[in-house]
Scaffold this motif. Sequence first.
Motif, PDB file in Angstrom:
ATOM      1  N   HIS A  36     -31.490   9.782  23.791  1.00 38.06           N
ATOM      2  CA  HIS A  36     -31.491   8.924  24.976  1.00 38.06           C
ATOM      3  C   HIS A  36     -30.076   8.467  25.336  1.00 38.06           C
ATOM      4  CE1 HIS A  36     -35.836   8.751  24.213  1.00 38.06           C
ATOM      5  NE2 HIS A  36     -35.901   8.589  25.512  1.00 38.06           N
ATOM      6  N   CYS A  37     -29.265   8.201  24.336  1.00 38.73           N
ATOM      7  CA  CYS A  37     -27.869   7.834  24.608  1.00 38.73           C
ATOM      8  C   CYS A  37     -27.136   8.978  25.295  1.00 38.73           C
ATOM      9  CB  CYS A  37     -27.151   7.440  23.314  1.00 38.73           C
ATOM     10  SG  CYS A  37     -27.654   5.825  22.672  1.00 38.73           S
ATOM     11  N   PHE A  38     -27.385  10.204  24.829  1.00 38.00           N
ATOM     12  CA  PHE A  38     -26.748  11.361  25.480  1.00 38.00           C
ATOM     13  C   PHE A  38     -27.223  11.514  26.919  1.00 38.00           C
ATOM     14  CE2 PHE A  38     -25.622  13.045  21.183  1.00 38.00           C
ATOM     15  CZ  PHE A  38     -24.257  13.136  21.430  1.00 38.00           C
ATOM     16  N   LEU A  39     -28.497  11.250  27.168  1.00 38.69           N
ATOM     17  CA  LEU A  39     -29.000  11.300  28.540  1.00 38.69           C
ATOM     18  C   LEU A  39     -28.297  10.262  29.412  1.00 38.69           C
ATOM     19  CD1 LEU A  39     -32.823  11.856  27.993  1.00 38.69           C
ATOM     20  CD2 LEU A  39     -31.179  13.467  28.980  1.00 38.69           C
ATOM     21  N   LEU A  40     -28.096   9.067  28.880  1.00 30.40           N
ATOM     22  CA  LEU A  40     -27.379   8.033  29.633  1.00 30.40           C
ATOM     23  C   LEU A  40     -25.932   8.449  29.899  1.00 30.40           C
ATOM     24  CD1 LEU A  40     -28.724   4.817  27.884  1.00 30.40           C
ATOM     25  CD2 LEU A  40     -29.123   5.507  30.257  1.00 30.40           C
ATOM     26  N   LEU A  41     -25.282   9.048  28.901  1.00 27.72           N
ATOM     27  CA  LEU A  41     -23.898   9.499  29.082  1.00 27.72           C
ATOM     28  C   LEU A  41     -23.812  10.576  30.156  1.00 27.72           C
ATOM     29  CD1 LEU A  41     -22.681   9.584  25.366  1.00 27.72           C
ATOM     30  CD2 LEU A  41     -22.098   7.894  27.125  1.00 27.72           C
ATOM     31  N   VAL A  42     -24.744  11.507  30.126  1.00 23.96           N
ATOM     32  CA  VAL A  42     -24.768  12.559  31.153  1.00 23.96           C
ATOM     33  C   VAL A  42     -25.056  11.946  32.524  1.00 23.96           C
ATOM     34  CG1 VAL A  42     -26.042  14.603  31.939  1.00 23.96           C
ATOM     35  CG2 VAL A  42     -25.340  14.418  29.554  1.00 23.96           C
ATOM     36  N   GLY A  43     -25.915  10.938  32.557  1.00 23.09           N
ATOM     37  CA  GLY A  43     -26.200  10.241  33.806  1.00 23.09           C
ATOM     38  C   GLY A  43     -24.954   9.584  34.381  1.00 23.09           C
ATOM     39  N   LEU A  44     -24.111   9.040  33.517  1.00 25.62           N
ATOM     40  CA  LEU A  44     -22.861   8.447  33.991  1.00 25.62           C
ATOM     41  C   LEU A  44     -21.926   9.505  34.556  1.00 25.62           C
ATOM     42  CD1 LEU A  44     -22.336   5.799  31.178  1.00 25.62           C
ATOM     43  CD2 LEU A  44     -22.904   5.368  33.586  1.00 25.62           C
ATOM     44  N   LEU A  45     -21.918  10.683  33.954  1.00 25.69           N
ATOM     45  CA  LEU A  45     -21.135  11.787  34.527  1.00 25.69           C
ATOM     46  C   LEU A  45     -21.691  12.177  35.893  1.00 25.69           C
ATOM     47  CD1 LEU A  45     -20.310  14.294  31.639  1.00 25.69           C
ATOM     48  CD2 LEU A  45     -18.716  12.985  33.041  1.00 25.69           C
ATOM     49  N   GLY A  46     -23.004  12.194  36.002  1.00 26.90           N
ATOM     50  CA  GLY A  46     -23.634  12.494  37.282  1.00 26.90           C
ATOM     51  C   GLY A  46     -23.299  11.448  38.332  1.00 26.90           C
ATOM     52  N   ALA A  47     -23.256  10.182  37.927  1.00 30.83           N
ATOM     53  CA  ALA A  47     -22.888   9.111  38.857  1.00 30.83           C
ATOM     54  C   ALA A  47     -21.466   9.315  39.357  1.00 30.83           C
ATOM     55  CB  ALA A  47     -23.028   7.750  38.177  1.00 30.83           C
ATOM     56  N   ARG A  48     -20.610   9.794  38.476  1.00 35.29           N
ATOM     57  CA  ARG A  48     -19.214  10.080  38.858  1.00 35.29           C
ATOM     58  C   ARG A  48     -19.182  11.131  39.969  1.00 35.29           C
ATOM     59  NH1 ARG A  48     -15.355  11.577  40.901  1.00 35.29           N
ATOM     60  NH2 ARG A  48     -13.266  11.866  40.088  1.00 35.29           N
ATOM     61  N   GLU A  56     -11.921   5.126  43.084  1.00 31.98           N
ATOM     62  CA  GLU A  56     -11.031   3.980  42.890  1.00 31.98           C
ATOM     63  C   GLU A  56     -10.888   3.706  41.389  1.00 31.98           C
ATOM     64  OE1 GLU A  56      -9.555   2.271  45.398  1.00 31.98           O
ATOM     65  OE2 GLU A  56     -10.466   3.613  46.869  1.00 31.98           O
ATOM     66  N   ALA A  57      -9.794   3.052  41.044  1.00 31.32           N
ATOM     67  CA  ALA A  57      -9.533   2.723  39.638  1.00 31.32           C
ATOM     68  C   ALA A  57     -10.620   1.807  39.081  1.00 31.32           C
ATOM     69  CB  ALA A  57      -8.158   2.074  39.498  1.00 31.32           C
ATOM     70  N   TRP A  58     -11.109   0.874  39.894  1.00 32.09           N
ATOM     71  CA  TRP A  58     -12.132  -0.047  39.409  1.00 32.09           C
ATOM     72  C   TRP A  58     -13.448   0.690  39.149  1.00 32.09           C
ATOM     73  CZ3 TRP A  58     -16.778  -0.970  41.724  1.00 32.09           C
ATOM     74  CH2 TRP A  58     -16.925  -0.594  43.055  1.00 32.09           C
ATOM     75  N   GLU A  59     -13.741   1.731  39.938  1.00 37.42           N
ATOM     76  CA  GLU A  59     -14.960   2.519  39.718  1.00 37.42           C
ATOM     77  C   GLU A  59     -14.868   3.285  38.398  1.00 37.42           C
ATOM     78  OE1 GLU A  59     -16.442   3.651  44.193  1.00 37.42           O
ATOM     79  OE2 GLU A  59     -14.609   4.604  43.457  1.00 37.42           O
ATOM     80  N   LEU A  60     -13.696   3.845  38.159  1.00 36.77           N
ATOM     81  CA  LEU A  60     -13.476   4.555  36.892  1.00 36.77           C
ATOM     82  C   LEU A  60     -13.587   3.580  35.713  1.00 36.77           C
ATOM     83  CD1 LEU A  60     -12.763   7.194  35.470  1.00 36.77           C
ATOM     84  CD2 LEU A  60     -10.356   6.623  35.813  1.00 36.77           C
ATOM     85  N   ALA A  61     -13.019   2.390  35.871  1.00 38.39           N
ATOM     86  CA  ALA A  61     -13.080   1.389  34.810  1.00 38.39           C
ATOM     87  C   ALA A  61     -14.525   0.988  34.522  1.00 38.39           C
ATOM     88  CB  ALA A  61     -12.254   0.164  35.184  1.00 38.39           C
ATOM     89  N   VAL A  62     -15.330   0.840  35.568  1.00 33.86           N
ATOM     90  CA  VAL A  62     -16.742   0.473  35.385  1.00 33.86           C
ATOM     91  C   VAL A  62     -17.472   1.586  34.640  1.00 33.86           C
ATOM     92  CG1 VAL A  62     -18.928   0.102  36.604  1.00 33.86           C
ATOM     93  CG2 VAL A  62     -16.871  -1.133  37.321  1.00 33.86           C
TER      94      VAL A  62
END
Length: 142
Positions: A36-48, A56-62
């Motif tokens: 599930h953690c890997f799914l969340l990590l992949v989801g964050l890549l997808g959000a990117r 923006e730098a703040w988006e990358l930081a988030v």
Amino acid sequence: MPNDSGSSREGQMMLYQITVGDLTYFKSQQWSLTNHCFLLLVGLLGARQLLAKPIEAWELAVLVALVACVVIAGLTLLNKLQHSIVVRQARLDAAREKLGLEFYATWAAKAKSTEYVHAVWILRGALMIGGLVVCWLLFQGA
């Protein structure tokens, strides 16, 4: 109150069986949690990918902060599950001693080889490496 040897053995056997079930559950939860953690990590890549390029730098930081949260929460829960496993293994050892010589002799029929790398260390390492890879990909603009 006299202690009936038969009911005591049955009680120990029941405790033993429940504890074996608990161990199976906690170990499967460790693998499930890591998945599930890997799914969340992949989801964050997808959000990117959904964000405008360049981000923006703040988006990358988030996004990086969210990756850190996923990894830290995953490691924390893996550690809690591992503690539960250690407690159950101690219970098994104690129950095994009380089940009698016949049970103990059967249990010790073949010695288990030494476990040099526990599965939980592999899961922890995979989670940390996965977090680092995702951060690297976020900085690459994946």
